[in-house]
Design a protein around this motif. Structure first.
Motif, PDB file in Angstrom:
ATOM      1  N   THR A 102      -6.604  -0.688  10.814  1.00 37.05           N
ATOM      2  CA  THR A 102      -5.369  -0.991  10.090  1.00 37.05           C
ATOM      3  C   THR A 102      -5.245  -2.494   9.886  1.00 37.05           C
ATOM      4  N   SER A 133      -2.774   3.093   8.008  1.00 37.25           N
ATOM      5  CA  SER A 133      -1.540   2.339   8.201  1.00 37.25           C
ATOM      6  C   SER A 133      -0.919   2.634   9.559  1.00 37.25           C
ATOM      7  N   PRO A 136      -2.370  -3.672   0.501  1.00 33.35           N
ATOM      8  CA  PRO A 136      -2.657  -2.886  -0.697  1.00 33.35           C
ATOM      9  C   PRO A 136      -4.123  -2.955  -1.132  1.00 33.35           C
ATOM     10  N   TYR A 172       2.451   3.888   5.910  1.00 38.71           N
ATOM     11  CA  TYR A 172       2.839   3.257   4.645  1.00 38.71           C
ATOM     12  C   TYR A 172       4.344   3.197   4.468  1.00 38.71           C
ATOM     13  N   SER A 196       7.101  -2.069   8.671  1.00 38.50           N
ATOM     14  CA  SER A 196       5.856  -2.815   8.559  1.00 38.50           C
ATOM     15  C   SER A 196       5.476  -3.467   9.877  1.00 38.50           C
ATOM     16  N   LEU A 223       0.457  -2.373   5.662  1.00 37.24           N
ATOM     17  CA  LEU A 223       0.767  -2.116   4.251  1.00 37.24           C
ATOM     18  C   LEU A 223      -0.151  -2.879   3.304  1.00 37.24           C
ATOM     19  N   ALA A 247       0.832  -1.205   0.000  1.00 31.70           N
ATOM     20  CA  ALA A 247       0.000   0.000   0.000  1.00 31.70           C
ATOM     21  C   ALA A 247       0.863   1.250   0.000  1.00 31.70           C
ATOM     22  N   GLN A 248       0.301   2.284  -0.567  1.00 33.42           N
ATOM     23  CA  GLN A 248       0.930   3.591  -0.486  1.00 33.42           C
ATOM     24  C   GLN A 248      -0.185   4.585  -0.196  1.00 33.42           C
ATOM     25  N   GLY A 249       0.182   5.676   0.414  1.00 27.65           N
ATOM     26  CA  GLY A 249      -0.823   6.651   0.817  1.00 27.65           C
ATOM     27  C   GLY A 249      -1.378   7.435  -0.358  1.00 27.65           C
TER      28      GLY A 249
END
Length: 196
Positions: free
Chosen positions: A122, A72, A129, A78, A83, A127, A58-60
């Motif tokens: 979360t 996250s 995705p 992220y 992690s 992370l 995942a990315q913000g």
């Protein structure tokens, strides 16, 4: 004494070469030949060949025209090098306060709509995705409004990217946030805006 040490030294050298060099190189070679994309991190590249993310991490995304991932707990958010989950239990006051704040913000953005659990909780790694189809549908009106589209147009992109359970019975249906956001940009460009 040397006659007792020699077999140990030879064995250590042999197994170091066999298991420390030959086996990892063989597995790496097979992985690169059979599954090159996965072996290299399932990286996603834009039309210019620039890496924009990984389908596995995942990315913000915070802009309203994009689907947002789950919150996250990885580092400052992220961060793949940090992690982890928050390790906070369901009665932890800090966790309750954060989830309440997040839920209140989502309710203000989407009045009268039920908030999916994964929109405020979360994942174990921080992370993940993917989000649930319910979470993606929940976000569709915001994305449609920000892009000047009908909700049905955004929902069609989400439906096209929704994956069912693995082998039809393992896990839950899921939506990859990066894949949907890239599909939205490809189908409905936002005038050169970048994700974030």
């Amino acid at each position: 004494m040397l006659s007792h040490l020699r077999p140990a030294i030879v064995s250590m050298g042999l197994f170091t070469v066999l298991l420390g060099l030959a086996y990892p190189l063989a597995v790496t070679g097979v992985a690169q030949a059979a599954f090159p994309a996965q072996a290299n991190g399932s990286l996603v590249k834009d039309a210019k060949g620039t890496v924009v993310g990984s389908i596995l991490i995942a990315q913000g995304f915070s802009k309203p025209e994009y689907l947002h991932p789950r919150p996250s707990a990885a580092g400052s958010g992220y961060d793949a090098s940090a992690s982890s989950g928050s390790n906070m239990g369901p009665l932890n006051e800090t966790l309750i306060a954060r989830e309440k704040t997040d839920a209140d913000a989502l309710r203000a953005e989407n009045p009268g709509v039920t908030i999916p659990a994964d929109a405020v909780t979360t994942s174990g790694s921080g992370l993940d995705p993917e989000i649930s189809p319910a979470n993606a549908r929940f976000q569709a009106p915001r994305v449609a409004k920000a892009r000047g589209l009908a909700v049905a147009q955004v929902q069609a992109v989400i439906d096209g990217q929704t994956q069912g359970p693995l082998l039809g019975f393992i896990g839950q249906p899921r939506v990859n946030v990066l894949a949907v956001n890239r599909a939205l940009d490809a189908r409905f460009p936002t005038g050169g805006k970048k994700g974030g």
